[in-house]
Design a protein around this motif. Structure first.
Motif, PDB file in Angstrom:
ATOM      1  N   PRO A 149      81.992  21.808  41.053  1.00 22.99           N
ATOM      2  CA  PRO A 149      83.324  21.286  41.402  1.00 22.99           C
ATOM      3  C   PRO A 149      83.556  21.211  42.911  1.00 22.99           C
ATOM      4  N   ALA A 150      82.956  22.125  43.673  1.00 22.88           N
ATOM      5  CA  ALA A 150      83.096  22.058  45.127  1.00 22.88           C
ATOM      6  C   ALA A 150      82.447  20.786  45.660  1.00 22.88           C
ATOM      7  N   ALA A 151      81.277  20.433  45.110  1.00 20.48           N
ATOM      8  CA  ALA A 151      80.569  19.233  45.551  1.00 20.48           C
ATOM      9  C   ALA A 151      81.379  17.973  45.243  1.00 20.48           C
ATOM     10  N   LEU A 152      81.897  17.876  44.018  1.00 22.35           N
ATOM     11  CA  LEU A 152      82.640  16.672  43.637  1.00 22.35           C
ATOM     12  C   LEU A 152      83.960  16.568  44.390  1.00 22.35           C
ATOM     13  N   SER A 153      84.631  17.693  44.612  1.00 16.70           N
ATOM     14  CA  SER A 153      85.903  17.641  45.350  1.00 16.70           C
ATOM     15  C   SER A 153      85.679  17.334  46.822  1.00 16.70           C
ATOM     16  N   LEU A 154      84.530  17.742  47.378  1.00 17.88           N
ATOM     17  CA  LEU A 154      84.189  17.348  48.740  1.00 17.88           C
ATOM     18  C   LEU A 154      84.065  15.832  48.840  1.00 17.88           C
ATOM     19  N   LEU A 155      83.451  15.251  47.841  1.00 15.67           N
ATOM     20  CA  LEU A 155      83.319  13.794  47.808  1.00 15.67           C
ATOM     21  C   LEU A 155      84.690  13.140  47.695  1.00 15.67           C
ATOM     22  N   ASN A 156      85.535  13.722  46.861  1.00 14.50           N
ATOM     23  CA  ASN A 156      86.863  13.162  46.614  1.00 14.50           C
ATOM     24  C   ASN A 156      87.738  13.189  47.855  1.00 14.50           C
ATOM     25  N   THR A 157      87.607  14.229  48.675  1.00 16.13           N
ATOM     26  CA  THR A 157      88.452  14.362  49.863  1.00 16.13           C
ATOM     27  C   THR A 157      87.808  13.784  51.114  1.00 16.13           C
ATOM     28  N   THR A 158      86.533  13.461  51.062  1.00  9.91           N
ATOM     29  CA  THR A 158      85.843  12.881  52.212  1.00  9.91           C
ATOM     30  C   THR A 158      86.010  11.369  52.260  1.00  9.91           C
ATOM     31  N   PHE A 159      85.924  10.723  51.086  1.00 13.63           N
ATOM     32  CA  PHE A 159      86.006   9.265  51.030  1.00 13.63           C
ATOM     33  C   PHE A 159      87.376   8.848  50.498  1.00 13.63           C
ATOM     34  N   THR A 160      88.239   8.363  51.392  1.00 14.76           N
ATOM     35  CA  THR A 160      89.575   7.939  50.983  1.00 14.76           C
ATOM     36  C   THR A 160      89.750   6.428  51.047  1.00 14.76           C
ATOM     37  N   ASP A 161      88.886   5.738  51.789  1.00 18.44           N
ATOM     38  CA  ASP A 161      88.910   4.285  51.771  1.00 18.44           C
ATOM     39  C   ASP A 161      88.416   3.803  50.406  1.00 18.44           C
ATOM     40  N   ALA A 162      89.158   2.894  49.786  1.00 25.01           N
ATOM     41  CA  ALA A 162      88.863   2.508  48.403  1.00 25.01           C
ATOM     42  C   ALA A 162      87.450   1.966  48.239  1.00 25.01           C
ATOM     43  N   ARG A 163      87.011   1.115  49.166  1.00 25.01           N
ATOM     44  CA  ARG A 163      85.687   0.509  49.013  1.00 25.01           C
ATOM     45  C   ARG A 163      84.578   1.533  49.232  1.00 25.01           C
ATOM     46  N   GLU A 164      84.710   2.366  50.267  1.00 24.98           N
ATOM     47  CA  GLU A 164      83.706   3.402  50.518  1.00 24.98           C
ATOM     48  C   GLU A 164      83.692   4.432  49.395  1.00 24.98           C
ATOM     49  N   ARG A 165      84.874   4.744  48.898  1.00 26.41           N
ATOM     50  CA  ARG A 165      84.970   5.724  47.813  1.00 26.41           C
ATOM     51  C   ARG A 165      84.256   5.228  46.563  1.00 26.41           C
ATOM     52  N   ALA A 166      84.424   3.935  46.248  1.00 23.66           N
ATOM     53  CA  ALA A 166      83.748   3.359  45.089  1.00 23.66           C
ATOM     54  C   ALA A 166      82.237   3.439  45.250  1.00 23.66           C
ATOM     55  N   ARG A 167      81.766   3.153  46.444  1.00 25.28           N
ATOM     56  CA  ARG A 167      80.321   3.194  46.683  1.00 25.28           C
ATOM     57  C   ARG A 167      79.789   4.621  46.587  1.00 25.28           C
ATOM     58  N   ALA A 168      80.531   5.581  47.140  1.00 27.18           N
ATOM     59  CA  ALA A 168      80.104   6.971  47.090  1.00 27.18           C
ATOM     60  C   ALA A 168      80.051   7.482  45.652  1.00 27.18           C
ATOM     61  N   PHE A 169      81.072   7.127  44.863  1.00 22.76           N
ATOM     62  CA  PHE A 169      81.088   7.597  43.481  1.00 22.76           C
ATOM     63  C   PHE A 169      80.048   6.890  42.622  1.00 22.76           C
ATOM     64  N   SER A 170      79.636   5.694  43.015  1.00 30.11           N
ATOM     65  CA  SER A 170      78.567   5.035  42.270  1.00 30.11           C
ATOM     66  C   SER A 170      77.271   5.816  42.423  1.00 30.11           C
ATOM     67  N   VAL A 171      77.030   6.347  43.622  1.00 25.98           N
ATOM     68  CA  VAL A 171      75.840   7.167  43.853  1.00 25.98           C
ATOM     69  C   VAL A 171      75.949   8.481  43.093  1.00 25.98           C
ATOM     70  N   TYR A 172      77.100   9.143  43.232  1.00 24.58           N
ATOM     71  CA  TYR A 172      77.301  10.434  42.568  1.00 24.58           C
ATOM     72  C   TYR A 172      77.222  10.295  41.045  1.00 24.58           C
ATOM     73  N   GLY A 173      77.895   9.272  40.506  1.00 22.88           N
ATOM     74  CA  GLY A 173      77.888   9.078  39.059  1.00 22.88           C
ATOM     75  C   GLY A 173      76.517   8.733  38.531  1.00 22.88           C
ATOM     76  N   ALA A 174      75.740   7.978  39.302  1.00 20.00           N
ATOM     77  CA  ALA A 174      74.377   7.657  38.878  1.00 20.00           C
ATOM     78  C   ALA A 174      73.532   8.917  38.793  1.00 20.00           C
ATOM     79  N   ILE A 175      73.713   9.823  39.750  1.00 21.23           N
ATOM     80  CA  ILE A 175      72.968  11.089  39.727  1.00 21.23           C
ATOM     81  C   ILE A 175      73.402  11.940  38.536  1.00 21.23           C
ATOM     82  N   ALA A 176      74.708  11.990  38.288  1.00 24.08           N
ATOM     83  CA  ALA A 176      75.209  12.772  37.159  1.00 24.08           C
ATOM     84  C   ALA A 176      74.700  12.212  35.835  1.00 24.08           C
ATOM     85  N   GLY A 177      74.604  10.885  35.740  1.00 22.56           N
ATOM     86  CA  GLY A 177      74.153  10.275  34.499  1.00 22.56           C
ATOM     87  C   GLY A 177      72.660  10.342  34.304  1.00 22.56           C
ATOM     88  N   ALA A 178      71.904  10.207  35.408  1.00 25.72           N
ATOM     89  CA  ALA A 178      70.442  10.141  35.302  1.00 25.72           C
ATOM     90  C   ALA A 178      69.767  11.480  35.584  1.00 25.72           C
TER      91      ALA A 178
END
Length: 500
Positions: A134-163
């Motif tokens: 949860p610390a890792a995911l919340s760091l991502l959530n509070t680091t990327f606040t620009d909508a476009r950058e946030r989407a790109r960051a979560f695409s990387v994170y979600g791909a890792i979580a899924g794969a």
């Protein structure tokens, strides 16, 4: 950020940090991704090494499941506590302590000279993971606040979580074949060193919920409830569903979680503020993560058995066989979060992803005794990976988006808890259904015939695949019903500020 929000932050002793440079944000993403990969792959990396560990340490088949279950129990039951600790005491502190704890527990497991020592190490890995994830995911959530950058960051994170599960199978096979089963645990020390060094340099501590207190009754209720649920589903694998050790713990888990919800409405400082769950898009996203976690085990678990036992793949070759699925998942994770959701909205994209994954799973039921990987497995894996890539990363992004900074850790923990509980449900449910299918097929047939035994095994796999397809079908309908129409808009007042 509104003046009111800024004033409240200043009054609680919290200072607003200036946004870091874009390059620093992406380095933070890399460090968070490394840490998340370590946590996720450890759910499967040990699976391939289990036969070697069992032979070396001499534990029974009945005890074998505890090597996996000990990790899942500690991880799932303590996730919300870990998320709240990150909010209260600082995400950098929680992140670094979690990494050190995970590395230490992994080293202990690699050096294990008895079954008890290995189980203890796996449980300690789960405890550290419950603080780190949860610390890792919340760091991502509070680091990327620009909508476009946030989407790109979560695409990387979600791909890792899924794969990550498939990566764990690959890495576990390579390490077991090339070295020894102990290296499936020792490898975490090297990964942790990289993540710790990066986190120490790049992150600075921030406590968004510094003025709050830990909800002790809520912590006890939710930890007990999640423990009982995961333990009950785990017992379904080794006991019957009619066993008190299965349904008894499941009932206790439901009662404790119901009591937890009741208490959260009354607690002065709730562990999980119910406002996090009551947003429609966020609630739908939590359910999407839960269903994805349950259905994915139909791919990883039973397809691993099929590739090794029926097609004769080595552990390493089995891991390589999952790479096309990982590739498709990562490509669609980028497309889904950065292109499709911003244009079409989650009500279109996530149900479509579930539907594609459902088609791939149903297609996979065509395997047989004489099937080949190239025609009966590979295309289906690519379709499944593409579908899940449209579900997991957008759902994780929406599940943590728009929460106040002081709730980022516990919202992130809820995402991880959903994935873990979903995986436990999927493992127990699909194992039970697969075993029943094999038994039913053997009824009235010559059970000593190798051909009959092989076909019974195929029946168990295809049954699990059909049920996984059914889970993804249910996900399609649930996502279609719950997600709001249109493209989600980021609330400027709710969006967390950048703290590093």
């Amino acid at each position: 950020m509104s003046q009111k929000t800024l004033t409240e932050g200043t009054q609680s002793g919290v200072t607003e940090a200036q946004p870091a440079s874009s390059s620093k944000r992406w380095w933070i993403l890399a460090i968070v991704a490394v840490a998340q990969l370590m946590v996720v792959l450890d759910a499967t990396i040990v699976n391939i090494a289990l036969p070697s560990a069992q032979k070396d340490l001499g534990f029974s088949d009945g005890n074998r499941q505890w090597i996996v279950t000990a990790y899942a129990l500690a991880f799932a039951s303590l996730l919300l506590l870990g998320g709240r600790i990150a909010d209260l005491f600082g995400r950098k502190t929680a992140f670094l302590v979690g990494i050190v704890g995970f590395a230490g527990a992994s080293a202990l497991g690699g050096a294990a000279n008895s079954f008890g020592m290995l189980v203890t190490a796996r449980a300690l890995q789960g405890v550290a993971g419950a603080l780190l994830a949860p610390a890792a995911l919340s760091l991502l959530n509070t680091t990327f606040t620009d909508a476009r950058e946030r989407a790109r960051a979560f695409s990387v994170y979600g791909a890792i979580a899924g794969a990550g599960g498939a990566v764990g199978l690959l890495l576990g096979g390579v390490l077991t074949d090339a070295f020894d089963w102990r290296w499936t645990l020792y490898v975490n020390v090297a990964i942790a060193f990289v993540a710790f060094a990066g986190g120490w340099v790049l992150l600075s501590n921030h406590r968004d919920a510094a003025g709050s207190k830990l909800d002790v009754p809520g912590t006890v209720l939710v930890a007990g409830g999640l423990f009982s649920l995961v333990y009950g589903f785990s017992n379904a694998e080794t006991h019957d569903w009619s066993s008190p050790q299965t349904w008894g713990f499941l009932i206790v888990g439901v009662v404790l979680l119901a009591a937890f919800v009741w208490w959260q409405n009354r607690a002065e400082h709730p562990l999980l503020p119910l406002r996090i769950l009551l947003d429609r898009n966020r609630g739908a996203s939590f359910l999407a993560v839960l269903i994805t976690g349950a259905g994915m085990f139909g791919v990883f678990l039973f397809l691993t058995y099929y590739l090794q036992l029926n097609l004769g793949f080595s552990p390493t070759k089995t891991g390589v066989a999952f790479l096309p699925m990982i590739g498709a998942l990562m490509v669609m994770a980028q497309v889904g979060t950065t292109v499709l959701v911003p244009r079409l909205g989650p009500k279109v994209v996530i149900p479509l992803g579930f539907a594609i994954a459902m088609v791939g799973m149903a297609w996979l039921t065509g395997i047989g005794v004489g099937s080949s990987y190239a025609t009966h497995v590979l295309p289906q894996l690519i379709v499944i990976g593409a579908g899940l890539g449209m579900v997991m990363p957008p759902a994780m992004q929406l599940a943590t988006g728009g929460v106040a900074a002081e709730d980022a850790g516990v919202a992130s923990a809820t995402v991880n808890a959903m994935q873990q509980v979903g995986g436990s449900i999927g493992t127990a449910l699909l194992n039970t259904l697969a075993a029943s299918a094999a038994t039913d097929y053997l009824a009235g047939k010559d059970a000593t015939s190798k051909l009959v035994q092989a076909q019974a095994t195929i029946e168990s796999y295809t049954t699990a695949f059909w049920w996984s397809a059914g889970l993804f079908g249910a996900g399609t309908l649930i996502a279609l019903a719950l997600y709001r129409r249109g493209v989600p808009q980021q609330d400027a007042d709710a969006a967390p500020v950048v703290h590093m």
